[in-house]
Design a protein around this motif. Sequence first.
Motif, PDB file in Angstrom:
ATOM      1  N   LEU A 310       0.810  -1.217   0.000  1.00  0.00           N
ATOM      2  CA  LEU A 310       0.000   0.000   0.000  1.00  0.00           C
ATOM      3  C   LEU A 310       0.840   1.261   0.000  1.00  0.00           C
ATOM      4  O   LEU A 310       0.512   2.227  -0.699  1.00  0.00           O
ATOM      5  N   VAL A 311       1.914   1.300   0.811  1.00  0.00           N
ATOM      6  CA  VAL A 311       2.558   2.578   1.086  1.00  0.00           C
ATOM      7  C   VAL A 311       3.982   2.674   0.540  1.00  0.00           C
ATOM      8  O   VAL A 311       4.714   3.594   0.919  1.00  0.00           O
ATOM      9  N   THR A 312       4.411   1.755  -0.320  1.00  0.00           N
ATOM     10  CA  THR A 312       5.766   1.861  -0.902  1.00  0.00           C
ATOM     11  C   THR A 312       5.696   1.662  -2.410  1.00  0.00           C
ATOM     12  O   THR A 312       4.738   1.098  -2.939  1.00  0.00           O
ATOM     13  N   ASP A 313       6.718   2.143  -3.065  1.00  0.00           N
ATOM     14  CA  ASP A 313       6.886   1.840  -4.487  1.00  0.00           C
ATOM     15  C   ASP A 313       8.205   1.094  -4.673  1.00  0.00           C
ATOM     16  O   ASP A 313       8.896   0.783  -3.691  1.00  0.00           O
ATOM     17  N   ASP A 314       8.545   0.801  -5.901  1.00  0.00           N
ATOM     18  CA  ASP A 314       9.719  -0.038  -6.154  1.00  0.00           C
ATOM     19  C   ASP A 314      11.011   0.578  -5.632  1.00  0.00           C
ATOM     20  O   ASP A 314      11.939  -0.146  -5.227  1.00  0.00           O
ATOM     21  N   SER A 315      11.104   1.900  -5.597  1.00  0.00           N
ATOM     22  CA  SER A 315      12.358   2.550  -5.216  1.00  0.00           C
ATOM     23  C   SER A 315      12.661   2.402  -3.723  1.00  0.00           C
ATOM     24  O   SER A 315      13.820   2.488  -3.313  1.00  0.00           O
ATOM     25  N   ILE A 316      11.652   2.219  -2.922  1.00  0.00           N
ATOM     26  CA  ILE A 316      11.880   2.145  -1.470  1.00  0.00           C
ATOM     27  C   ILE A 316      11.388   0.830  -0.875  1.00  0.00           C
ATOM     28  O   ILE A 316      11.491   0.609   0.333  1.00  0.00           O
ATOM     29  N   HIS A 319      13.998  -1.483   1.156  1.00  0.00           N
ATOM     30  CA  HIS A 319      14.314  -0.982   2.509  1.00  0.00           C
ATOM     31  C   HIS A 319      13.139  -1.183   3.452  1.00  0.00           C
ATOM     32  O   HIS A 319      13.311  -1.567   4.627  1.00  0.00           O
ATOM     33  N   ALA A 320      11.927  -0.944   2.950  1.00  0.00           N
ATOM     34  CA  ALA A 320      10.738  -1.114   3.783  1.00  0.00           C
ATOM     35  C   ALA A 320      10.575  -2.572   4.211  1.00  0.00           C
ATOM     36  O   ALA A 320      10.202  -2.866   5.360  1.00  0.00           O
ATOM     37  N   GLU A 321      10.861  -3.506   3.313  1.00  0.00           N
ATOM     38  CA  GLU A 321      10.715  -4.928   3.659  1.00  0.00           C
ATOM     39  C   GLU A 321      11.788  -5.351   4.659  1.00  0.00           C
ATOM     40  O   GLU A 321      11.541  -6.225   5.508  1.00  0.00           O
ATOM     41  N   ASP A 322      12.976  -4.751   4.586  1.00  0.00           N
ATOM     42  CA  ASP A 322      13.995  -5.026   5.601  1.00  0.00           C
ATOM     43  C   ASP A 322      13.501  -4.600   6.981  1.00  0.00           C
ATOM     44  O   ASP A 322      13.693  -5.308   7.983  1.00  0.00           O
ATOM     45  N   LEU A 323      12.879  -3.437   7.033  1.00  0.00           N
ATOM     46  CA  LEU A 323      12.339  -2.964   8.304  1.00  0.00           C
ATOM     47  C   LEU A 323      11.228  -3.896   8.798  1.00  0.00           C
ATOM     48  O   LEU A 323      11.122  -4.177  10.002  1.00  0.00           O
ATOM     49  N   SER A 324      10.388  -4.369   7.882  1.00  0.00           N
ATOM     50  CA  SER A 324       9.304  -5.276   8.271  1.00  0.00           C
ATOM     51  C   SER A 324       9.857  -6.571   8.856  1.00  0.00           C
ATOM     52  O   SER A 324       9.342  -7.094   9.851  1.00  0.00           O
ATOM     53  N   ALA A 337      11.384   8.244   6.909  1.00  0.00           N
ATOM     54  CA  ALA A 337      11.487   7.786   5.518  1.00  0.00           C
ATOM     55  C   ALA A 337      10.352   8.392   4.713  1.00  0.00           C
ATOM     56  O   ALA A 337       9.473   9.079   5.242  1.00  0.00           O
ATOM     57  N   LYS A 338      10.381   8.134   3.406  1.00  0.00           N
ATOM     58  CA  LYS A 338       9.300   8.548   2.523  1.00  0.00           C
ATOM     59  C   LYS A 338       8.383   7.358   2.268  1.00  0.00           C
ATOM     60  O   LYS A 338       8.846   6.225   2.136  1.00  0.00           O
ATOM     61  N   ARG A 339       7.097   7.628   2.206  1.00  0.00           N
ATOM     62  CA  ARG A 339       6.128   6.599   1.904  1.00  0.00           C
ATOM     63  C   ARG A 339       5.156   7.132   0.840  1.00  0.00           C
ATOM     64  O   ARG A 339       4.962   8.335   0.697  1.00  0.00           O
ATOM     65  N   LYS A 340       4.542   6.183   0.114  1.00  0.00           N
ATOM     66  CA  LYS A 340       3.675   6.533  -1.015  1.00  0.00           C
ATOM     67  C   LYS A 340       2.221   6.544  -0.560  1.00  0.00           C
ATOM     68  O   LYS A 340       1.779   5.706   0.226  1.00  0.00           O
ATOM     69  N   ARG A 341       1.455   7.506  -1.112  1.00  0.00           N
ATOM     70  CA  ARG A 341       0.013   7.577  -0.859  1.00  0.00           C
ATOM     71  C   ARG A 341      -0.739   6.973  -2.053  1.00  0.00           C
ATOM     72  O   ARG A 341      -0.155   6.664  -3.084  1.00  0.00           O
ATOM     73  N   LYS A 342      -2.050   6.830  -1.892  1.00  0.00           N
ATOM     74  CA  LYS A 342      -2.857   6.173  -2.921  1.00  0.00           C
ATOM     75  C   LYS A 342      -2.781   6.904  -4.259  1.00  0.00           C
ATOM     76  O   LYS A 342      -2.785   6.265  -5.327  1.00  0.00           O
ATOM     77  N   ASP A 343      -2.695   8.245  -4.208  1.00  0.00           N
ATOM     78  CA  ASP A 343      -2.655   9.010  -5.458  1.00  0.00           C
ATOM     79  C   ASP A 343      -1.267   9.050  -6.088  1.00  0.00           C
ATOM     80  O   ASP A 343      -1.044   9.727  -7.095  1.00  0.00           O
ATOM     81  N   GLY A 344      -0.303   8.343  -5.492  1.00  0.00           N
ATOM     82  CA  GLY A 344       1.038   8.260  -6.052  1.00  0.00           C
ATOM     83  C   GLY A 344       2.009   9.267  -5.500  1.00  0.00           C
ATOM     84  O   GLY A 344       3.220   9.159  -5.745  1.00  0.00           O
ATOM     85  N   THR A 345       1.535  10.281  -4.787  1.00  0.00           N
ATOM     86  CA  THR A 345       2.448  11.261  -4.200  1.00  0.00           C
ATOM     87  C   THR A 345       3.141  10.657  -2.985  1.00  0.00           C
ATOM     88  O   THR A 345       2.660   9.707  -2.364  1.00  0.00           O
ATOM     89  N   SER A 346       4.300  11.224  -2.640  1.00  0.00           N
ATOM     90  CA  SER A 346       5.059  10.724  -1.495  1.00  0.00           C
ATOM     91  C   SER A 346       4.916  11.693  -0.335  1.00  0.00           C
ATOM     92  O   SER A 346       4.631  12.885  -0.517  1.00  0.00           O
TER      93      SER A 346
END
Length: 886
Positions: A310-316, A319-324, A337-346
């Motif tokens: 839901l909240v990440t894209d390929d670029s991050i 790293h997010a899965e390492d944290l998980s 960190a930066k996270r992605k929203r539904k509309d694609g903005t970070s």
Amino acid sequence: MDIQRDCSRLFSSDLYRSLLESSQKIVLRMRPDGRILYINPFALEFFGYDERTIVGQSIYETLLPTGSQGDPLYDDLIGRMASDPAAYLHHVNQNRRRDGSLVWVAWTNLPVFDSHGQVQEILSTGTEITELVEAQNRYQVICEHTGQAMALVDASTTILMVNRRFETLTGYRKEEIEGRRSWTEFVVPEDRDRMLDYARRRLADDPNVPPQYQFRLKTRSGQWRHILINLSRIPGTDQTICALLDITDRVQIEQDLELQKAYFEAIYQNSPDAVALLDPQDHIVSINKTFTRLFQYEPHEAVGRPINDLVTDDSIKAHAEDLSRQALQGIPFEVEAKRKRKDGTSVEVAIVASPIRLEGRLVGIYAAYRDIRRRKEAERALREMDAKYRSIVDHSNDAIFVLQDGFFRFWNPRFRLWAGYTDEEISQLPAERFVHPEDRSFVFEYHRRRLAGEPHVPSSYRFRALTKDGSVLWIHINAIVVDWDGRPATINFARDFTREKELESQLMQAQKMEAVGTLAGGIAHDFNNLLQSIQGYTELMLLNKDPDHPDRRRIQRILEGVQRGSELARQILTFSRKLESNPKPLNLNEEILKLKPLLDRTIPKMFEIRLDLDPQAPTIQADAPQIAQMVMNLVVNAKDVMPEGGRLIIATQAVLETSQLPPSLKPGKYVQLSVEDTGPGIPLEVQDKIFEPFFTTKPVGRGTGLGLAMVYGIVQNHGGTIFCDSEPGRGARFRIYFPATSETPQEVGSRDEPKPAARRTGTVLLVDDEEPTREIGSEMLEHCGHKVFTAGNGEEALELYRQQGHQIDVVILDWIMPGMGGQKCMEKLLALDPDARIIIASGFSPTEGPPELVRAQAFDFIAKPYPIQQLLDIIDRALDRPVSGP
């Protein structure tokens, strides 16, 4: 009055008289004064009278056991009937036959009123229930020994019998209840109709009536108790056995749980952070409203999906899965960190993840996302401002700092030089740590009032500051209120005038007093370090001596001396630093005998102190100094109320039977300690207040009102209960009940000898700035099978751990060291290895050593001097603790 005329007037109806004459129940009619107007043939035969000898006679002289007027039941019968004329009055009473034998009769009474509303006559019908009462008496023995309150109720709601637990539950005595009260009197009005309906349906044999249900019972004191009642009707009768279980505490717990659930839901849904609750597979279980606002997902779109989808894209995502994975291993983390929203903005967020455990098992993850875009913008603006003004501020001769929310948000090099802390330390320590304790109240009161905009608050004043090494600086400060990052703060310009202040005599005296306090702590610390070396070498000598060697007794005496020295240091720290409680198995008699000489020296000679100690009194679990303080407070309190002298009795008693205990205590074995005086006693109107802090009956200046409050606190801390028995003019007795323990007190010098080896062996890093402590510690640990590295300071320990950390199992870390202290060393060790098992050792007391927050990060704390076996036991436990894994 003409009796025959009354009877003629009464029985004008032949049919009515015929019914009464042929009735197989006892029927009589009497005047309010108890004179019998009529008695039917069945009653004449039952009581053994003829009509001529009983009509016109008093019921008190013929049918009542007392044989004279004054029976409490009949004395108030008329008044109770007059107050409720529409109701039948039922009661059970013992009656006397003409031959003197006694029988039990259940009576129903009907008042007859004259034209003025006064009770003129009473019609009573009765049924013999002697056999039933005798049967009830037999079963009452059983009822008295059951664990529940029991009651026997008839169809008219009258309570026929109760047990003692029912008395305790309601606050009424059996004599006030049985045959005189309805069970409806004990039910709160809101529950009464429901219970009456159940009762009617039960008598009608309705199979759908629940045999068990809850209601609220009203006690004599007006309290409401939640009750679980079980009902069983006696076959062939209209009587019901009721078993009542007080579940008030359980109901309260259930209500508290519901309230906590409501609190959690309110906090969860209204949290300013976007929160997601995840299952052990990292799938979303629930999200709150803020999560929906921040990431634009509704609950039905999010629940069941992996959080990172839901909240990440390929670029991050990597790293997010390492944290998980880290979180799913039970390791909490905080990152930005930066996270992605539904509309694609970070969006920039601060992420906090923490494992949720149930009985030690990972059941989920708490993940919170805080929107930090505004904070980031403010930080960028702050950096731009820094670029403009840094040069001026950095070269100022005054210390300049910004204070906000109790922390330093900005400071210049001059302030850092004064404080002696690093930039990282300054940013994390609360501002109050930099202010002398005696000046904190007015400094922060000025700060609070200034931020609140109050007038006439001085912006320039002087106070004492504390540096990292404990030095005192006298500071002259000018403060200005500003807006810092959108919130109020103060910019402070501080000038050090310590050199001038040192010329003043008042500061010189203050420095002397400060030196005394520092000296006391330093001596205690160094003394404990010295004792540690003595104890270690002595225990090592003891290991090499055969059991029958003549030197063993001398070595044991050295260990006893070390223990006494340790206790002496502990007493000094207890008086000045308030050590935490240290309960041990204790013989109360021995402690009182130890205290007796002190009491004899302290209490004036016109007081006689007697001891009455029960040799069978079992051991209790207690802190000896606190017990001594408690007894001393009670004795001094008794002395103060007997200015002319008197007698004090200190007694102990084994209480091994439940029947000997006050009703409020749980069953078990106890030791009772009592302190009794022959003083004037305590007035009844203040007995409920004597344990309240600051309550005293002594004149102003003669008492603080804390003596008995401290006694009460000590008793509570030991799981005990205290009672006060006193009557004016008859002295006072304080009874204290301590739970008994099966453990045996450990005699001085009888400690277990050091074992030749620990249960497990490993590699230990011993960090201590005292060379003798390192030497003996290394020798003892190696003798017990451990491999040992040693370090003389924090820097050396860190370097060793960087090189050998993969094989170091346990770190024994001295808390007070020159250079890098124990706290900073532990922080850096945990940064290198979060699973490092660190045992803190200190010559200070636990309360003067590492704070609770720091101690929670360590595996354990051990106070110097310690026996080697105690250290080995802690090392064994540390080696048994599994690491969380990579």
